[in-house]
Design a protein around this motif. Sequence first.
Motif, PDB file in Angstrom:
ATOM      1  N   GLY A 186       0.803  -1.212   0.000  1.00 53.73           N
ATOM      2  CA  GLY A 186       0.000   0.000   0.000  1.00 53.73           C
ATOM      3  C   GLY A 186       0.838   1.264   0.000  1.00 53.73           C
ATOM      4  N   ARG A 187       1.944   1.242   0.733  1.00 56.61           N
ATOM      5  CA  ARG A 187       2.824   2.408   0.748  1.00 56.61           C
ATOM      6  C   ARG A 187       3.360   2.696  -0.662  1.00 56.61           C
ATOM      7  NH1 ARG A 187       6.523   4.653   4.729  1.00 56.61           N
ATOM      8  NH2 ARG A 187       6.324   2.823   6.066  1.00 56.61           N
TER       9      ARG A 187
ATOM     10  N   THR B 119       2.399   6.135  -2.668  1.00 56.63           N
ATOM     11  CA  THR B 119       3.504   7.041  -2.984  1.00 56.63           C
ATOM     12  C   THR B 119       3.523   7.374  -4.469  1.00 56.63           C
ATOM     13  OG1 THR B 119       4.836   6.216  -1.135  1.00 56.63           O
ATOM     14  CG2 THR B 119       6.002   7.315  -2.940  1.00 56.63           C
ATOM     15  N   GLU B 120       3.371   6.363  -5.313  1.00 52.92           N
ATOM     16  CA  GLU B 120       3.411   6.584  -6.758  1.00 52.92           C
ATOM     17  C   GLU B 120       2.220   7.411  -7.228  1.00 52.92           C
ATOM     18  OE1 GLU B 120       5.077   6.480 -10.499  1.00 52.92           O
ATOM     19  OE2 GLU B 120       5.940   5.790  -8.608  1.00 52.92           O
ATOM     20  N   VAL B 121       1.050   7.121  -6.708  1.00 52.76           N
ATOM     21  CA  VAL B 121      -0.147   7.836  -7.143  1.00 52.76           C
ATOM     22  C   VAL B 121      -0.090   9.298  -6.714  1.00 52.76           C
ATOM     23  CG1 VAL B 121      -2.658   7.982  -6.867  1.00 52.76           C
ATOM     24  CG2 VAL B 121      -1.563   5.751  -7.214  1.00 52.76           C
ATOM     25  N   ARG B 122       0.307   9.543  -5.483  1.00 49.68           N
ATOM     26  CA  ARG B 122       0.414  10.932  -5.018  1.00 49.68           C
ATOM     27  C   ARG B 122       1.455  11.699  -5.817  1.00 49.68           C
ATOM     28  NH1 ARG B 122       0.121  11.069   1.619  1.00 49.68           N
ATOM     29  NH2 ARG B 122      -2.126  10.695   1.800  1.00 49.68           N
TER      30      ARG B 122
ATOM     31  N   VAL C  51      -5.860   7.703  -4.753  1.00 51.00           N
ATOM     32  CA  VAL C  51      -6.138   6.295  -4.490  1.00 51.00           C
ATOM     33  C   VAL C  51      -7.565   6.151  -3.966  1.00 51.00           C
ATOM     34  CG1 VAL C  51      -5.578   4.330  -3.010  1.00 51.00           C
ATOM     35  CG2 VAL C  51      -3.741   5.692  -4.023  1.00 51.00           C
ATOM     36  N   LEU C  52      -8.301   5.198  -4.491  1.00 50.27           N
ATOM     37  CA  LEU C  52      -9.657   4.904  -4.011  1.00 50.27           C
ATOM     38  C   LEU C  52      -9.526   3.950  -2.828  1.00 50.27           C
ATOM     39  CD1 LEU C  52     -11.108   4.724  -7.569  1.00 50.27           C
ATOM     40  CD2 LEU C  52     -11.724   6.431  -5.839  1.00 50.27           C
TER      41      LEU C  52
ATOM     42  N   PRO D 290      -4.502  -3.463   1.143  1.00 48.94           N
ATOM     43  CA  PRO D 290      -4.883  -2.076   0.888  1.00 48.94           C
ATOM     44  C   PRO D 290      -3.951  -1.397  -0.108  1.00 48.94           C
ATOM     45  CG  PRO D 290      -4.912  -2.539   3.242  1.00 48.94           C
ATOM     46  CD  PRO D 290      -4.236  -3.698   2.568  1.00 48.94           C
ATOM     47  N   ASN D 291      -4.493  -0.379  -0.781  1.00 49.27           N
ATOM     48  CA  ASN D 291      -3.744   0.397  -1.764  1.00 49.27           C
ATOM     49  C   ASN D 291      -3.208   1.702  -1.177  1.00 49.27           C
ATOM     50  OD1 ASN D 291      -3.916  -1.283  -4.130  1.00 49.27           O
ATOM     51  ND2 ASN D 291      -6.099  -0.820  -4.143  1.00 49.27           N
ATOM     52  N   TYR D 292      -3.135   1.764   0.128  1.00 48.01           N
ATOM     53  CA  TYR D 292      -2.553   2.920   0.800  1.00 48.01           C
ATOM     54  C   TYR D 292      -1.855   2.416   2.063  1.00 48.01           C
ATOM     55  CZ  TYR D 292      -6.654   2.563   3.833  1.00 48.01           C
ATOM     56  OH  TYR D 292      -7.616   2.094   4.704  1.00 48.01           O
ATOM     57  N   TYR D 293      -1.031   3.254   2.635  1.00 51.31           N
ATOM     58  CA  TYR D 293      -0.232   2.843   3.789  1.00 51.31           C
ATOM     59  C   TYR D 293      -1.085   2.775   5.045  1.00 51.31           C
ATOM     60  CZ  TYR D 293       3.342   2.975   7.431  1.00 51.31           C
ATOM     61  OH  TYR D 293       4.114   2.709   8.529  1.00 51.31           O
TER      62      TYR D 293
END
Length: 247
Positions: free
Chosen positions: A146-147, A151-154, A160-161, A180-183
């Motif tokens: 997720g991290r 990081t890449e999307v931001r 990120v949804l 998850p797709n976030y940290y």
Amino acid sequence: MTVTTETELQGMKRAGFVVAETLRALRAAIEPGVTPAELDALAGRVFRQYGAESAPRMTYNAPVNVFISVNDDIVHGLPTRRPLAAGDVVSLDVTPFVDGYVADAAVTVAVPPASPVATRLIECTEAALEAALAAAKAGQPVHAIGRAVETEVRRRGFTVLRELFGHGVGRAIHEDPNVPNYYRPVDRKKLHEGLVIAIEPMVSTGRSPRVRTLRDGWTLSTTDGGLAAHFEHTVMITGGRPLILTA
């Protein structure tokens, strides 16, 4: 699922092969005027060719062979008879059941000509998947995936949804662990060799990380009308780069 035998590995590879073949056929068929319903019928023909069945249909009684989501629809879109138009952003999510094994992958393509923002969104989401794959190693915590995605999307200026996760897969369509797709620091469970998971960033051009369910009871859409993209692979964790089963 954790792969412990060569029989299991070959079973997962066969399921992944059917996913890849189906996605190749669908991508080649996308053009202005084709309908998602026609694409779904094509997926059904590919499944039958390889003795596969739709895992969402088997497990959840989904009325489709594959999910096809367009523009601000993110995932689980029901294929409609509305013809695709130039510039539409189309996410293809393919999950067959093949001889006791399930594999899951998704790609997003734009019906040409694509807008600049759609092109950047698709490139961002695919890059986020690549970053996640690089982070998915035995001994690393789940939250490393997720991290890497977040990081890449931001970095590329998208969203990120956060309500939509990857997941374990293999014997069933959804297994532990959630990915998850976030940290999320609480996701400390360690990845281990042989673990099979579906890594699937879902990203929007909008600002809201939230999703909504449409009246059909299946389609998940952005809440602010932002375009959405979805890339996914089923992988087996190793000590280095994971083995991609759906390539």
